[in-house]
Structure formats: structure tokens, C-alpha cells
Design a protein around this motif. Structure first.
Motif, short mmCIF file in Angstrom:
data_model
loop_
_atom_site.label_atom_id
_atom_site.label_comp_id
_atom_site.label_asym_id
_atom_site.label_seq_id
_atom_site.Cartn_x
_atom_site.Cartn_y
_atom_site.Cartn_z
N PHE A 247 -6.19 9.48 -7.48
CA PHE A 247 -6.99 8.33 -7.86
C PHE A 247 -7.17 7.46 -6.63
CE2 PHE A 247 -8.00 4.16 -9.52
CZ PHE A 247 -8.89 4.47 -10.55
N GLN A 248 -8.42 7.33 -6.22
CA GLN A 248 -8.75 6.47 -5.07
C GLN A 248 -8.58 5.02 -5.52
OE1 GLN A 248 -12.74 7.01 -3.57
NE2 GLN A 248 -12.73 5.04 -2.52
N GLY A 249 -7.56 4.36 -4.99
CA GLY A 249 -7.22 3.02 -5.44
C GLY A 249 -8.32 2.00 -5.19
N ILE A 250 -8.06 0.79 -5.57
CA ILE A 250 -9.04 -0.29 -5.51
C ILE A 250 -9.22 -0.77 -4.07
CG2 ILE A 250 -9.55 -2.65 -6.22
CD1 ILE A 250 -7.99 -2.03 -8.81
N ALA A 251 -10.45 -0.69 -3.60
CA ALA A 251 -10.78 -1.21 -2.27
C ALA A 251 -11.18 -2.67 -2.40
CB ALA A 251 -11.91 -0.40 -1.64
N ALA A 252 -10.57 -3.52 -1.61
CA ALA A 252 -10.82 -4.96 -1.71
C ALA A 252 -12.23 -5.32 -1.22
CB ALA A 252 -9.78 -5.72 -0.91
N GLY A 269 -0.66 -9.99 7.94
CA GLY A 269 0.34 -10.59 7.06
C GLY A 269 0.15 -10.25 5.60
N ALA A 270 1.01 -10.84 4.77
CA ALA A 270 1.01 -10.58 3.33
C ALA A 270 -0.30 -11.04 2.70
CB ALA A 270 2.19 -11.30 2.68
N GLN A 271 -0.67 -10.36 1.63
CA GLN A 271 -1.90 -10.67 0.91
C GLN A 271 -1.58 -10.93 -0.56
OE1 GLN A 271 -5.11 -10.80 2.49
NE2 GLN A 271 -3.74 -10.76 4.27
N PRO A 272 -2.39 -11.71 -1.24
CA PRO A 272 -2.12 -12.01 -2.65
C PRO A 272 -2.36 -10.78 -3.53
CG PRO A 272 -4.24 -12.91 -1.99
CD PRO A 272 -3.59 -12.41 -0.73
N PRO A 273 -1.77 -10.75 -4.72
CA PRO A 273 -2.02 -9.64 -5.65
C PRO A 273 -3.52 -9.50 -5.91
CG PRO A 273 -0.21 -11.01 -6.43
CD PRO A 273 -0.83 -11.75 -5.27
N TYR A 274 -3.98 -8.26 -6.02
CA TYR A 274 -5.41 -8.03 -6.20
C TYR A 274 -5.67 -7.63 -7.66
CZ TYR A 274 -10.15 -7.12 -4.62
OH TYR A 274 -11.51 -7.20 -4.42
N PRO A 275 -6.70 -8.21 -8.29
CA PRO A 275 -6.98 -7.92 -9.70
C PRO A 275 -7.17 -6.41 -9.95
CG PRO A 275 -8.31 -9.75 -8.93
CD PRO A 275 -7.65 -9.18 -7.72
N GLY A 276 -6.57 -5.93 -11.01
CA GLY A 276 -6.76 -4.55 -11.42
C GLY A 276 -5.73 -3.58 -10.89
N VAL A 277 -5.03 -3.93 -9.82
CA VAL A 277 -4.10 -3.00 -9.19
C VAL A 277 -2.95 -2.64 -10.14
CG1 VAL A 277 -2.41 -2.72 -7.34
CG2 VAL A 277 -4.66 -3.66 -6.84
N GLU A 278 -2.38 -3.64 -10.80
CA GLU A 278 -1.27 -3.37 -11.72
C GLU A 278 -1.73 -2.54 -12.91
OE1 GLU A 278 2.01 -3.79 -11.31
OE2 GLU A 278 1.35 -4.33 -9.28
N LEU A 284 -1.42 5.01 -14.52
CA LEU A 284 -1.02 6.25 -13.87
C LEU A 284 0.44 6.59 -14.14
CD1 LEU A 284 -2.76 6.15 -10.35
CD2 LEU A 284 -3.63 7.01 -12.53
N SER A 285 1.29 5.58 -14.20
CA SER A 285 2.72 5.84 -14.43
C SER A 285 3.00 6.32 -15.84
CB SER A 285 3.53 4.57 -14.14
OG SER A 285 3.24 3.55 -15.09
N SER A 286 2.08 6.09 -16.76
CA SER A 286 2.28 6.51 -18.14
C SER A 286 1.76 7.91 -18.42
CB SER A 286 1.61 5.52 -19.10
OG SER A 286 0.19 5.58 -18.98
N MET A 287 1.13 8.52 -17.43
CA MET A 287 0.54 9.84 -17.63
C MET A 287 1.59 10.94 -17.54
SD MET A 287 -2.97 9.40 -15.36
CE MET A 287 -3.57 11.05 -15.79
N SER A 288 1.33 12.04 -18.24
CA SER A 288 2.20 13.21 -18.10
C SER A 288 1.77 14.04 -16.91
CB SER A 288 2.16 14.06 -19.38
OG SER A 288 0.83 14.48 -19.69
N TYR A 289 0.46 14.01 -16.57
CA TYR A 289 -0.03 14.67 -15.36
C TYR A 289 0.26 13.76 -14.17
CZ TYR A 289 -3.13 17.26 -12.22
OH TYR A 289 -3.63 18.00 -11.19
N ASP A 295 -3.35 4.59 -2.51
CA ASP A 295 -3.29 3.14 -2.62
C ASP A 295 -3.84 2.48 -1.34
OD1 ASP A 295 -2.72 0.51 -3.08
OD2 ASP A 295 -0.61 0.81 -3.58
N ILE A 296 -5.11 2.08 -1.41
CA ILE A 296 -5.79 1.54 -0.23
C ILE A 296 -6.04 0.03 -0.33
CG2 ILE A 296 -6.91 3.74 0.32
CD1 ILE A 296 -9.45 2.65 -1.01
N THR A 297 -5.47 -0.61 -1.35
CA THR A 297 -5.80 -2.02 -1.59
C THR A 297 -5.36 -2.92 -0.44
OG1 THR A 297 -5.68 -1.67 -3.98
CG2 THR A 297 -5.62 -3.95 -3.17
N PHE A 298 -4.09 -2.85 -0.07
CA PHE A 298 -3.59 -3.75 0.97
C PHE A 298 -4.29 -3.51 2.31
CE2 PHE A 298 -0.48 -4.55 4.45
CZ PHE A 298 -0.45 -5.94 4.35
#
Length: 344
Positions: A247-252, A269-278, A284-289, A295-298
Motif C-alpha cells: 500500500f503506497q502510503g499517504i503523500a503529504a 525535524g519532527a512533523q505533526p500527525p497527518y490526517p488519514g495515516v492512523e 492494514l494491521s487488521s488484515m489477515s493478508y 510509509d512515505i508520509t513523513f
């Protein structure tokens, strides 16, 4: 006892041979999503878009469109805990995926990554012939016959079904996927996000679950339902021993404040949480596959300088702070893809 240990070693080797993309990040023992951008003018850019990629989309070739600064071409992504291969090895990629199909399914940001990969591979074997075809307005196929490798982009911004009703406008069916039969390849790289947050305000858009139409649903809630529908489809229809799924993660994007206009250096430096990432991580963590999250957001949050801005070829009144110049940041996404698929 020796037989027992030998059998265990054999079983472990077999497991490695069919390892899912998720296992690969464990094997590489590297979190590619964290790091910083390093100016590296001895190795970058990896190609000249105008000279090496005659098929590149006009809107991504910022240099040809008159962008005067060039440092944005020369940044290398340096993960915090490890190193990516210093230079993308396209020949190695083509040899390992000889006779294979790699399909990108998603929106125009997916197209950005697809075009980057086609440039990288063509530049690796410039003397080899290539073919670029568009069988439909939603499908683009890039092939290098010498290696029998196909790099495909299927335009599908929501992944779930969308219908257009003359009276109701566009209806996004959050619990329905009928186009999945087209998702075929040895590697599938999915992407969806920007269409959920950039719905055309001049067009009536409604979400539908079952027979219930919801006019004012929060786009992020709709995104969660739609992405969950996609995840269930993958779990039910894809064989992990035959197909690798990423899964191509969310590009800011960088439209906030003054946007990306006149930006010439990455942020630090650090960046704020980005909408949709969680939402993505939880689904994805709930999938059996075991789907690998690219993860390209940061790393894209930092690249406020990497967008076409006014250099899209559409004139200075149009400012693009969503897509990415090529050469540029999407090449790093493919360098990470290379490391994940082929190992370090």
C-alpha cells in the motif's frame, strides 16, 4: 536430532522464499519511513527527465517547465537506522522481475510513482526498446520486451466503486468493489487518499453504504469504510504465495499557509500527525493478508520544495502542491520499493 534440525532449516528456508512483503521489512531490520534528506549532487538526480524519459507527463517535468532552481533534484533519502542502496539498480530489478507484471492501482499520486519507476528502469537499459500503450483511458502499460517486464498503472482514485447519477451526482459506494477483477500482477501497489479530501466542491458527491445514501459524511470516516472494504477484498481474493501486495502510503500535500510556492529546500525535524495515516495503519494491521505499508508520509512532509508549484506547464496562475516533480521525491519511494522487494 540432526534430521530434525535439518528439517527445521528447510521449512524456514521455504517460509523465506514465500515471505510476504511485511516479512521483508523485518528481514531488512530497517524502518525506511524515518530519516532525513541529504543533498547528494554526486549521485542525484538519477535521470534527466527530458533526455532520459521522453514519455514523462508534462506536468511532472518541472525543469522543462521553467523551474529555475535545481537542488530539489539532488536530495537523497537517508533512513535513520540503515542505508538504502546508494543508487537504484534498474538492471537488477529487471532481471529479478523478468516475465513479471507490477501494477500500480490508484490516483494521480500513484501515477507519479509509476512514471518515476518507468523512468528509472528505462534509464537503466537505454538501448533496450520499450513500449508504452494506453488500452483504455484508465490503463497505462509500460513494457521492456527484452526482459518481458510490464509496469502498469490503473487509474482508480477511490478503489471502491463510483457511479455517476444524472440527478444525484457522483455516488461513492463505500461497501462495493466490482473492478477488482482488473487487479492482476505479481506485485500490486495500491494507493488511495487524495480524492477523498479533494472532492470537487462544484459537484454533488454522496456516499452510499448498502441502500443508504449519506450526504454529509465526514470524508475521513468514509475513507475508513472504503479502505476497510478494500482490505476485505484483498483478504478474500489474493493469494499471498503468488502475489505481493503493498500500500503506497499517504503523500503529504502542502497547501497550508503560503503553500509550496518559492520553496527550494526541504524542511527538517519532527512533523505533526497527518490526517488519514492512523486509519491506514489500523486497517492494514487488521488484515489477515500481510500488506506492506510503503510509509512515505513523513519523508514527503519534509519535501515542501518537491512539488511542481507553478511549474506544471499550465501557467503561473495554477499552483500544484500535491504532485511531485520528476526527477524528485517519488524516486526515493521507488528506491524504498526496490529495497523492500529485492532485499538490501
Amino acid at each position: 536430532m540432526a534430521f530434525y534440525f535439518g528439517l527445521c532449516a528447510l521449512v524456514f528456508a521455504v517460509l523465506l522464499s514465500v515471505a510476504s512483503p511485511l516479512y521483508l521489512v523485518q528481514a531488512n531490520a530497517c524502518d525506511f519511513s524515518l530519516g532525513n534528506w541529504v543533498l547528494d549532487d554526486s549521485h542525484y538526480p538519477l535521470y534527466d527527465a527530458s533526455r532520459d524519459c521522453p514519455f514523462i507527463g508534462r506536468g511532472f517535468n518541472c525543469l522543462r517547465n521553467g523551474r529555475p532552481d535545481q537542488d530539489y533534484l539532488k536530495y537523497r533519502w537517508k533512513p535513520s537506522g540503515c542505508d538504502l542502496p546508494r543508487r537504484f539498480d534498474g538492471v537488477n530489478f529487471l532481471e529479478r522481475y523478468k516475465g513479471k507484471k507490477i501494477m500500480f492501482v490508484g490516483d494521480s499520486i500513484s501515477n507519479n510513482m509509476w512514471q518515476s519507476l518507468t523512468c528509472l528502469l528505462h534509464n537503466a537499459v537505454p538501448e533496450s526498446s520499450y513500449a508504452l500503450s494506453t488500452p483504455t483511458k484508465y490503463l497505462s502499460v509500460f513494457t521492456i520486451p527484452e526482459f518481458d517486464v510490464s509496469i502498469i498503472w490503473l487509474k482508480n482514485g477511490f478503489l471502491v466503486d463510483v457511479v455517476h447519477d444524472k440527478e444525484k451526482g457522483r455516488i461513492v459506494k463505500l461497501d462495493s468493489i466490482k473492478s477488482g477483477y482488473m487487479w492482476k500482477g505479481d506485485v500490486l501497489i495500491f494507493n488511495t487518499y487524495h480524492w477523498w479530501t479533494h472532492l470537487n466542491e462544484s459537484e454533488t458527491v454522496q456516499f452510499q453504504v448498502g441502500n443508504e445514501t449519506i450526504k454529509n459524511m465526514d470524508p475521513m470516516e468514509a475513507y475508513k469504510i472504503g479502505l476497510t472494504t478494500w482490505s476485505k477484498w484483498i483478504d478474500a481474493n489474493i493469494d499471498p504465495s503468488m502475489t505481493k501486495v503493498l500500500f503506497q502510503g499517504i503523500a503529504a500535500s502542502h497547501f497550508q499557509g503560503e503553500g509550496c510556492l518559492k520553496e527550494t529546500k526541504p524542511e527538517e525535524g519532527a512533523q505533526p500527525p497527518y490526517p488519514g495515516v492512523e486509519i491506514v495503519k489500523n486497517v492494514l494491521s487488521s488484515m489477515s493478508y500481510p500488506v506492506y505499508l510503503l510509509d512515505i508520509t513523513f519523508l514527503t512532509q519534509l519535501r515542501i520544495d518537491g512539488h511542481p508549484s507553478i511549474y506544471t506547464g499550465k501557467g503561473t496562475s495554477y499552483v500544484d502542491c500535491s504532485h511531485w516533480c520528476l526527477a524528485g521525491a517519488p524516486d526515493a519511494w521507488n528506491e524504498i520499493l526496490f529495497a523492500v522487494l529485492l532485499g538490501l
